[in-house]
Design an enzyme around this catalytic site. Structure first.
Site: not given
Length: 157
Positions: A91, A18, A42, A129
């Site tokens: 990614r 990040h 989440k 993460s």
């Protein structure tokens, strides 16, 4: 006109990946706002207040980088902040598929917003993460993946 980008995410935790996206984004934007959003799908592992403080400390030498928290649609927050750009990191192709759909919805909600994708630097691509939370949960030191020292903090996560 000032080029303001919102870099949205749950950042649970905020990783070196990040950080890399934000710092590289400074070549494109005059101001970057790291927006820690509430994701209804989440449950947070690290407290949002702690993460906001850690992100602010990470970028304390960069006056053009700010941090906010929000509980709204990302597109609405961008509009409220005067951000015409959303900055996102990719990614892999799985990230692209997910982020592409979100960018279309954001554009529907706020027609003046453009999403800008930056490809994650190769050496940081494996960092997520989710993996960091799992390692931390089971007692592994995760400091090598973060732009701050989590091991020095007392967090009841």
């Amino acid at each position: 006109m000032k080029r303001i980008a919102l870099f949205p995410g749950s950042f649970d935790p905020f990783t070196k990946g990040h950080e890399d996206i934000v710092l590289r984004g400074l070549h494109l934007f005059d101001e970057i706002i790291v927006g820690i959003g509430h994701n209804t799908a989440k449950k947070r592992y690290f407290p949002v207040e702690v993460m906001q403080r850690l992100i602010e400390e990470t970028f304390e030498k960069y006056p053009q980088i700010h941090t906010v928290t929000y509980d709204d649609l990302t597109a609405n927050m961008a509009r409220q902040l005067g951000a015409r750009f959303l900055l996102r990191g990719l990614r892999n192709t799985t990230d692209f598929e997910y982020e592409n759909s979100i960018s279309q919805v954001n554009r529907h909600v706020y027609s003046d917003v453009e999403t800008v994708f930056l490809i994650t630097s190769p050496h940081l691509a494996p960092i997520s993460s989710t993996i960091i939370r799992e390692l931390h949960k089971y007692g592994h030191n995760v400091d090598e993946f973060l732009p701050y020292k989590l091991s020095e903090l007392t967090i009841s996560a």
